[in-house]
Design a protein around this motif. Sequence first.
Motif, PDB file in Angstrom:
ATOM      1  N   ASP A  39       0.906  -1.217  -0.072  1.00  0.00           N
ATOM      2  CA  ASP A  39       0.074  -0.225   0.028  1.00  0.00           C
ATOM      3  C   ASP A  39       0.843   1.301   0.096  1.00  0.00           C
ATOM      4  O   ASP A  39       0.561   2.354  -0.726  1.00  0.00           O
ATOM      5  CB  ASP A  39      -1.052   0.058   1.360  1.00  0.00           C
ATOM      6  N   SER A  40       2.050   1.310   0.716  1.00  0.00           N
ATOM      7  CA  SER A  40       2.865   2.499   0.890  1.00  0.00           C
ATOM      8  C   SER A  40       3.517   2.714  -0.559  1.00  0.00           C
ATOM      9  O   SER A  40       3.364   3.714  -0.988  1.00  0.00           O
ATOM     10  CB  SER A  40       4.016   2.075   1.831  1.00  0.00           C
ATOM     11  N   ALA A  41       3.958   1.444  -1.183  1.00  0.00           N
ATOM     12  CA  ALA A  41       4.427   1.598  -2.562  1.00  0.00           C
ATOM     13  C   ALA A  41       3.486   2.085  -3.823  1.00  0.00           C
ATOM     14  O   ALA A  41       3.555   3.054  -4.465  1.00  0.00           O
ATOM     15  CB  ALA A  41       4.951   0.413  -3.117  1.00  0.00           C
ATOM     16  N   ILE A  42       2.106   1.671  -3.650  1.00  0.00           N
ATOM     17  CA  ILE A  42       1.205   2.082  -4.559  1.00  0.00           C
ATOM     18  C   ILE A  42       0.922   3.532  -4.471  1.00  0.00           C
ATOM     19  O   ILE A  42       0.747   4.426  -5.289  1.00  0.00           O
ATOM     20  CB  ILE A  42      -0.190   1.243  -4.106  1.00  0.00           C
ATOM     21  N   LYS A  43       0.696   4.201  -3.106  1.00  0.00           N
ATOM     22  CA  LYS A  43       0.753   5.409  -2.837  1.00  0.00           C
ATOM     23  C   LYS A  43       1.957   6.257  -3.566  1.00  0.00           C
ATOM     24  O   LYS A  43       1.627   7.239  -4.428  1.00  0.00           O
ATOM     25  CB  LYS A  43       0.674   5.747  -1.431  1.00  0.00           C
ATOM     26  N   ARG A  44       2.961   5.991  -3.310  1.00  0.00           N
ATOM     27  CA  ARG A  44       4.090   6.657  -4.124  1.00  0.00           C
ATOM     28  C   ARG A  44       4.028   6.520  -5.747  1.00  0.00           C
ATOM     29  O   ARG A  44       4.201   7.434  -6.487  1.00  0.00           O
ATOM     30  CB  ARG A  44       5.372   6.112  -3.404  1.00  0.00           C
ATOM     31  N   LEU A  45       3.978   5.248  -6.000  1.00  0.00           N
ATOM     32  CA  LEU A  45       3.986   5.169  -7.727  1.00  0.00           C
ATOM     33  C   LEU A  45       2.732   5.594  -8.399  1.00  0.00           C
ATOM     34  O   LEU A  45       2.919   6.175  -9.502  1.00  0.00           O
ATOM     35  CB  LEU A  45       3.964   3.497  -7.690  1.00  0.00           C
ATOM     36  N   THR A  46       1.492   5.640  -7.659  1.00  0.00           N
ATOM     37  CA  THR A  46       0.363   6.482  -8.373  1.00  0.00           C
ATOM     38  C   THR A  46       0.703   8.039  -8.419  1.00  0.00           C
ATOM     39  O   THR A  46       0.536   8.658  -9.429  1.00  0.00           O
ATOM     40  CB  THR A  46      -0.997   6.206  -7.500  1.00  0.00           C
ATOM     41  N   ALA A  47       1.604   8.397  -7.070  1.00  0.00           N
ATOM     42  CA  ALA A  47       1.841   9.877  -7.453  1.00  0.00           C
ATOM     43  C   ALA A  47       2.891  10.214  -8.403  1.00  0.00           C
ATOM     44  O   ALA A  47       2.799  11.209  -9.067  1.00  0.00           O
ATOM     45  CB  ALA A  47       2.206  10.173  -6.015  1.00  0.00           C
ATOM     46  N   ILE A  48       3.824   9.256  -8.801  1.00  0.00           N
ATOM     47  CA  ILE A  48       4.609   9.460  -9.745  1.00  0.00           C
ATOM     48  C   ILE A  48       4.052   9.271 -11.027  1.00  0.00           C
ATOM     49  O   ILE A  48       4.630  10.125 -11.941  1.00  0.00           O
ATOM     50  CB  ILE A  48       5.843   8.340  -9.531  1.00  0.00           C
ATOM     51  N   ASN A  49       3.496   8.335 -11.262  1.00  0.00           N
ATOM     52  CA  ASN A  49       2.726   7.887 -12.725  1.00  0.00           C
ATOM     53  C   ASN A  49       1.256   7.432 -12.681  1.00  0.00           C
ATOM     54  O   ASN A  49       0.900   6.219 -12.425  1.00  0.00           O
ATOM     55  CB  ASN A  49       3.708   6.918 -13.365  1.00  0.00           C
ATOM     56  N   PRO A  50       0.277   8.157 -12.564  1.00  0.00           N
ATOM     57  CA  PRO A  50      -1.261   7.636 -12.717  1.00  0.00           C
ATOM     58  C   PRO A  50      -1.704   7.001 -13.860  1.00  0.00           C
ATOM     59  O   PRO A  50      -2.593   6.700 -13.959  1.00  0.00           O
ATOM     60  CB  PRO A  50      -1.830   9.135 -12.187  1.00  0.00           C
ATOM     61  N   GLU A  51      -0.577   6.979 -14.765  1.00  0.00           N
ATOM     62  CA  GLU A  51      -1.169   6.214 -16.053  1.00  0.00           C
ATOM     63  C   GLU A  51      -1.057   4.614 -15.819  1.00  0.00           C
ATOM     64  O   GLU A  51      -1.414   4.166 -16.762  1.00  0.00           O
ATOM     65  CB  GLU A  51      -0.118   6.640 -17.427  1.00  0.00           C
ATOM     66  N   ILE A  52      -0.336   4.176 -15.314  1.00  0.00           N
ATOM     67  CA  ILE A  52      -0.150   2.859 -14.966  1.00  0.00           C
ATOM     68  C   ILE A  52      -1.159   2.194 -14.050  1.00  0.00           C
ATOM     69  O   ILE A  52      -1.836   2.745 -13.460  1.00  0.00           O
ATOM     70  CB  ILE A  52       1.303   2.613 -14.735  1.00  0.00           C
ATOM     71  N   GLN A  53      -1.286   0.701 -14.200  1.00  0.00           N
ATOM     72  CA  GLN A  53      -2.039  -0.248 -13.505  1.00  0.00           C
ATOM     73  C   GLN A  53      -1.021  -0.836 -12.645  1.00  0.00           C
ATOM     74  O   GLN A  53      -0.039  -1.471 -12.680  1.00  0.00           O
ATOM     75  CB  GLN A  53      -2.647  -1.274 -14.498  1.00  0.00           C
ATOM     76  N   LEU A  54      -1.548  -0.908 -11.318  1.00  0.00           N
ATOM     77  CA  LEU A  54      -0.783  -1.431 -10.012  1.00  0.00           C
ATOM     78  C   LEU A  54      -1.760  -2.570  -9.428  1.00  0.00           C
ATOM     79  O   LEU A  54      -3.030  -2.368  -9.127  1.00  0.00           O
ATOM     80  CB  LEU A  54      -0.499  -0.299  -8.935  1.00  0.00           C
ATOM     81  N   ILE A  55      -1.007  -3.864  -9.391  1.00  0.00           N
ATOM     82  CA  ILE A  55      -1.825  -4.867  -8.739  1.00  0.00           C
ATOM     83  C   ILE A  55      -1.155  -5.278  -7.582  1.00  0.00           C
ATOM     84  O   ILE A  55       0.061  -5.517  -7.556  1.00  0.00           O
ATOM     85  CB  ILE A  55      -1.798  -6.146  -9.914  1.00  0.00           C
ATOM     86  N   ALA A  56      -1.909  -5.367  -6.345  1.00  0.00           N
ATOM     87  CA  ALA A  56      -1.334  -5.635  -5.193  1.00  0.00           C
ATOM     88  C   ALA A  56      -1.629  -7.260  -4.937  1.00  0.00           C
ATOM     89  O   ALA A  56      -2.447  -8.013  -5.286  1.00  0.00           O
ATOM     90  CB  ALA A  56      -2.345  -4.830  -4.288  1.00  0.00           C
ATOM     91  N   HIS A  57      -0.262  -7.521  -4.557  1.00  0.00           N
ATOM     92  CA  HIS A  57      -0.465  -8.903  -3.572  1.00  0.00           C
ATOM     93  C   HIS A  57       0.209  -8.766  -2.235  1.00  0.00           C
ATOM     94  O   HIS A  57       1.335  -8.601  -2.089  1.00  0.00           O
ATOM     95  CB  HIS A  57       0.663  -9.851  -4.604  1.00  0.00           C
ATOM     96  N   ARG A  58      -0.524  -8.905  -1.441  1.00  0.00           N
ATOM     97  CA  ARG A  58      -0.144  -8.429  -0.028  1.00  0.00           C
ATOM     98  C   ARG A  58      -0.128  -9.580   0.921  1.00  0.00           C
ATOM     99  O   ARG A  58       0.591  -9.157   2.294  1.00  0.00           O
ATOM    100  CB  ARG A  58      -1.515  -7.510   0.603  1.00  0.00           C
ATOM    101  N   THR A  59      -0.391 -10.805   0.512  1.00  0.00           N
ATOM    102  CA  THR A  59       0.071 -11.769   1.322  1.00  0.00           C
ATOM    103  C   THR A  59       1.162 -12.541   0.795  1.00  0.00           C
ATOM    104  O   THR A  59       1.125 -12.367  -0.548  1.00  0.00           O
ATOM    105  CB  THR A  59      -1.345 -12.680   1.344  1.00  0.00           C
ATOM    106  N   ALA A  60       1.840 -13.546   1.458  1.00  0.00           N
ATOM    107  CA  ALA A  60       2.870 -14.335   1.292  1.00  0.00           C
ATOM    108  C   ALA A  60       2.283 -15.213  -0.106  1.00  0.00           C
ATOM    109  O   ALA A  60       1.336 -16.022  -0.109  1.00  0.00           O
ATOM    110  CB  ALA A  60       3.383 -15.208   2.123  1.00  0.00           C
ATOM    111  N   LEU A  61       3.028 -15.385  -1.137  1.00  0.00           N
ATOM    112  CA  LEU A  61       2.813 -16.128  -2.240  1.00  0.00           C
ATOM    113  C   LEU A  61       3.236 -17.742  -2.150  1.00  0.00           C
ATOM    114  O   LEU A  61       4.407 -17.966  -1.963  1.00  0.00           O
ATOM    115  CB  LEU A  61       3.583 -15.664  -3.493  1.00  0.00           C
ATOM    116  N   ASP A  62       2.184 -18.694  -1.814  1.00  0.00           N
ATOM    117  CA  ASP A  62       2.496 -20.053  -1.974  1.00  0.00           C
ATOM    118  C   ASP A  62       2.879 -20.561  -3.295  1.00  0.00           C
ATOM    119  O   ASP A  62       2.867 -19.860  -4.398  1.00  0.00           O
ATOM    120  CB  ASP A  62       1.463 -20.839  -1.290  1.00  0.00           C
ATOM    121  N   GLU A  63       3.007 -21.945  -3.474  1.00  0.00           N
ATOM    122  CA  GLU A  63       3.419 -22.244  -4.821  1.00  0.00           C
ATOM    123  C   GLU A  63       2.244 -22.098  -5.886  1.00  0.00           C
ATOM    124  O   GLU A  63       2.914 -21.746  -6.949  1.00  0.00           O
ATOM    125  CB  GLU A  63       3.535 -23.864  -4.731  1.00  0.00           C
TER     126      GLU A  63
END
Length: 251
Positions: free
Chosen positions: A86-110
């Motif tokens: 969420d912290s990264a999304i806040k900063r990246l959106t401020a830098i470039n609102p033209e891109i799409q950001l997809i969040a994976h907030r939990t540990a990725l299993d296999e």
Amino acid sequence: MLNDQELLRYSRQILLQHIDIDGQLRLKESRVLIVGLGGLGAPVALYLAAAGVGEMHLADFDTVDLTNLQRQIIHDTDSVGMSKVDSAIKRLTAINPEIQLIAHRTALDEDSLAAAVAGVDLVLDCSDNFSTREAVNAACVAAVKPLVSGAAIRLEGQLSVFDPRRPESPCYHCLYGHGSEAELTCSEAGVVGPLVGLVGSLQALEALKLLAGFGEPLVGRLLLIDALGTRFRELRVKRDPGCSICGPTHA
């Protein structure tokens, strides 16, 4: 397919004959997965967002801690306690609102890791532990997706590109096998901030080269960085025909 604002935003890299309009369009249509939003993932995400990579999948299950701020430049003091994604999304959106950001907030299993890798064009491993790197490598080999891998600890850094689309390319396991003598993290051994910034910036550069289709990616080569003496060394790395991950019996 590039609007006037995009043409202006990316004008300095569009001027490069190696990128031009066609390369910028390829970046806009690209999807990447960044595993880890710490010291390496911070500059990776910032530079790829600024460069116009169209869809970025951000994976990190951790929260921002005060000790992160010495090197994880995508986060700030107000983000302490917040999800790193969420912290990264806040900063990246401020830098470039033209891109799409997809969040994976939990540990990725296999399974979820395999699905995440299959859904992108390129993966950047910015994690800080061997088991995650091994899992990401195996998923990339299985999905035939290029992997840009970086690491930094104390005053030493490493960088390489593993591209299973190329028959001559080794994978991460070819190089490191079942791990090194002791698996240390930055919290145990320490690291200087600009070093992870350097390695992460080089990872972003390698990703842009692969996505836009220019230059010579670091495939089959391992870049070693000695920050103490400001020295760079390159080693050739060959594919292991008996590798348990990418060898012919496992292809």
